[in-house]
Scaffold this active site. Structure first.
Site, short mmCIF file in Angstrom:
data_model
loop_
_atom_site.label_atom_id
_atom_site.label_comp_id
_atom_site.label_asym_id
_atom_site.label_seq_id
_atom_site.Cartn_x
_atom_site.Cartn_y
_atom_site.Cartn_z
N HIS A 118 1.26 51.65 -1.18
CA HIS A 118 1.31 51.78 -2.92
C HIS A 118 0.86 53.19 -2.91
CE1 HIS A 118 -4.01 50.16 -3.17
NE2 HIS A 118 -3.37 51.91 -1.80
N GLU A 119 0.76 53.36 -3.76
CA GLU A 119 -0.08 54.04 -4.84
C GLU A 119 1.06 55.62 -4.69
OE1 GLU A 119 -1.34 54.85 -7.90
OE2 GLU A 119 -2.11 52.81 -7.82
N GLY A 120 2.68 54.90 -4.55
CA GLY A 120 3.25 56.36 -3.72
C GLY A 120 3.27 56.16 -1.92
N GLN A 130 4.14 60.75 -0.99
CA GLN A 130 3.23 62.04 -1.11
C GLN A 130 4.15 63.31 -0.51
OE1 GLN A 130 0.96 61.55 -3.28
NE2 GLN A 130 1.58 58.96 -3.47
#
Ligand SMILES: Cc1cc2nc3c(=O)[nH]c(=O)nc-3n(C[C@H](O)[C@H](O)[C@H](O)COP(=O)(O)OP(=O)(O)OC[C@H]3O[C@@H](n4cnc5c(N)ncnc54)[C@H](O)[C@@H]3O)c2cc1C
Length: 600
Positions: free
Chosen positions: A448-450, A455
């Site tokens: 999650h969060e990329g 990234q």
């Protein structure tokens, strides 16, 4: 008994001996603070995390949230813990006094929050999301939006979410289709479906403030046409009173591998489940200007990404401490070469291979914690450094380090959890011990969060090339300053500095080589290898920084000797892993690129 959540000694070492956070009290923003107030906040965080969060960590995992079509139910300990958390005032630890915040330095506030993540990452996700949401609105919302939504969130009465992902658009937010139709009264009506929304429904608070990405009809295609909206679960009147139920409903809960105490939801906006004002459509309020949504959301996502790195670190850290405690008391086998079968068995920590697994964990989790707190300290610089140039420098360095701070702990503190299971042997594979849950909880963090891959693209494709390579130059210059100090210090530090200098030279050379002809397809084909290699170089830097903060060799105690040995381990076993990765990158290898999809 020392805590098996985190090491307060390590936090104190990092915050005071290394990052010198007490120097910040000379700045006006932190003038009310002192070592004493910092210590009090950390003591409070440790106590509430230990007494209110840790005890139901396993129970919330075993009894995951349920939905009966009407209501979401969680075990009652979650609410009780969150009420206690609200009473500590730590939700607003780093915020301005003008909104009721404690104005603690970010480095101290981050260290406090890490206790909750180590104790119970799923319960701590509710305030984590709420704070990110509130911070975004403080930066981009109107004064009225701050009054109506942020204040109740900071008082612990409302909780927040971030609604970006849709079933068909996770990594690629450019493809979201949730639609926001303008209304004559200045509000919008939203229609669409959001997937994977953490904390998307529950009865833990009076209201839930969703921050939703959507497109206004006629908006440009892609990321430039995305706007940000506040969509409360229950509509809020001008006087703050709660009104009609908004047209946002829970379509279902996701059943996850870990992080089970955090509800994870499929939400429908505007499907007519409720009819505010007599008609379907979820009432939304635009934040800032139209089409700025993704840029605004990045404000929250950068902070969230560092928070994800902190959460991954906390899970790795507690797993390490629990496996260390186990290894000290589990008798098994005898030393190599021991001849007497009647001799007592030794604790497994006496076996070098078990110490290898413990040392690897220690080098990962303490290295990751250093990076997380270093980034939090950069936030303090960005906000309060007296000089414009220093603030800009902190901002740029933080930008470059963000994908690494999100991804490196997510990969290597998960590896630490894997080793913690291995240290416990068969016991580690059962539900009788916490380490298997820590592994499952931590497995979310590279997703999650990329994702890890996203990234990697961000680091190599954007952060290393932005402003003509200024980010890369600043990173290598900053590491170079540490190398110079270590060389001046002499002894073992100077030797480590030489090894780090060699690795930093490779970062510069390989980045240049990858972008030599400007072809992004080839340059980015092995971006994950780049992220991992540069991440290891950055963590080696964090270890050299820690070595420089130690008392001279022979002068400290066992804690300091352990730090030195973990640094040696990282430089001897881990940093050399980057050699083959840099070789692969420098050769501009095409193996993955040339693999045809029909060859699988
Ligand atoms: C438990 C949980 C909680 C979550 N909480 C939230 C939340 O609160 N709010 C929210 O908005 N979202 C949330 N998410 C969503 C999360 O951010 C997404 O799952 C993530 O962004 C990946 O999207 P996806 O699942 O659609 O996978 P996909 O985007 O389909 O990716 C699948 C794989 O393909 C790779 N991939 C995709 N595109 C590319 C590309 N261009 N180049 C290289 N590789 C690529 C990815 O790296 C990944 O390995 C949550 C997810 C989970 C599992």
């Amino acid at each position: 008994m020392p805590s098996t959540l985190l090491s307060r000694r390590d936090l104190d070492f990092l915050l005071h001996d290394w990052l010198r956070v007490c120097q910040l009290v000379e700045r006006p923003r932190y003038a009310e603070h002192s070592r004493e107030t910092f210590d009090d906040a950390l003591d409070l965080a440790e106590r509430v995390a230990t007494e209110q969060f840790a005890p139901h960590n396993r129970a919330a995992d075993l009894a995951e949230p349920t939905f009966d079509g009407q209501r979401v139910r969680l075990i009652p300990q979650v609410r009780a813990a969150l009420d206690s958390f609200a009473e500590t005032g730590l939700l607003t630890a780093g915020l301005d006094a003008s909104v009721g915040g404690l104005q603690l330095p970010h480095a101290v506030a981050a260290a406090c929050f890490t206790w909750f993540q180590a104790a119970n990452v799923a319960t701590s996700a509710y305030p984590f999301l709420t704070l990110g949401n509130a911070n975004l609105l403080l930066a981009h919302g109107s004064a009225e939006q701050v009054d109506t939504y942020v204040r109740p969130m900071l008082e612990g009465r409302f909780f927040g979410t971030m609604c970006l992902s849709e079933p068909h658009a996770g990594s690629s937010l450019a493809d979201i289709t949730t639609r926001a139709e303008p209304q004559a009264d200045g509000t919008y009506r939203l229609f669409g479906t959001k997937m994977w929304i953490s904390g998307g429904d529950h009865e833990l608070a009076e209201n839930i403030v969703h921050l939703v990405l959507a497109r206004i009809p006629g908006a440009p295609l892609g990321v430039k046409g995305i706007s940000l909206f506040i969509v409360p679960k229950v509509l809020v009147g001008a006087d703050g009173s709660l009104g009609d139920r908004n047209d946002v409903v829970l379509a279902g809960l996701n059943h996850k591998m870990g992080f089970r105490g955090t509800t994870n939801t499929l939400l429908s906006f505007g499907d007519g489940g409720h009819t505010p004002g007599g008609r379907p459509g979820a009432v939304g309020h635009l934040v800032g200007a139209p089409h700025q949504g993704l840029a605004q959301m990045f404000h929250m996502m950068n902070e969230a990404r560092i928070g994800v790195g902190a959460g991954a670190t906390a899970l790795g850290y507690t797993g390490y401490l629990k496996s260390l405690a186990y290894a000290r008391q589990r008798p098994q086998g005898r030393p190599v070469g021991a001849k007497d079968p009647a001799a007592a068995q030794v604790p497994i920590i006496d076996h070098p291979d078990v110490r290898r697994m413990l040392l690897a964990q220690k080098s990962y989790v303490e290295g990751a914690l250093a990076l997380v707190l270093y980034c939090a300290r950069l936030l303090d610089e960005q906000k309060t450094a007296p000089d414009d140039a220093d603030r800009a420098r902190a901002h740029l360095l933080l930008d470059v380090l963000t994908p690494i701070t999100k991804s490196w702990p997510s990969q290597w503190c998960l590896a630490a959890n894997d080793l913690a299971i291995q240290v416990l042997g068969g016991a580690g594979y059962t539900r009788d011990h916490d380490v298997e849950q820590h592994y499952r909880d931590n497995r979310l963090n590279p997703i999650h969060e990329g994702t890890h891959g996203i990234q990697a693209l961000d680091l190599l494709g954007r952060k290393m090339t932005m402003q003509g390579g200024a980010g890369l130059a600043l990173l290598t210059r900053t590491i170079g300053d540490t190398i110079e100090r270590a060389r001046r210090a002499g002894g073992e530090a100077a030797g480590l500095a030489d090894r780090l200098a060699g690795a930093v030279d490779r970062v510069t050379a390989v980045t240049g080589r990858l972008w030599a002809d400007g072809d992004p397809v080839l340059a980015l084909a092995n971006a994950s290898a780049y992220l991992e290699a540069v991440g290891h170089v950055v963590i080696a830097w964090m270890w050299l920084e820690q070595v420089l903060a130690l008392p001279p060799e022979g002068a400290g105690d066992a804690f300091h000797a352990g730090k030195r040995q973990a640094a040696r381990y990282f430089f001897t076993v881990e940093l050399p892993r980057t050699g083959p990765q840099f070789d692969l990158l420098a050769s501009r290898d095409r193996t993955t690129l040339d693999m045809r999809t029909d060859w699988f």
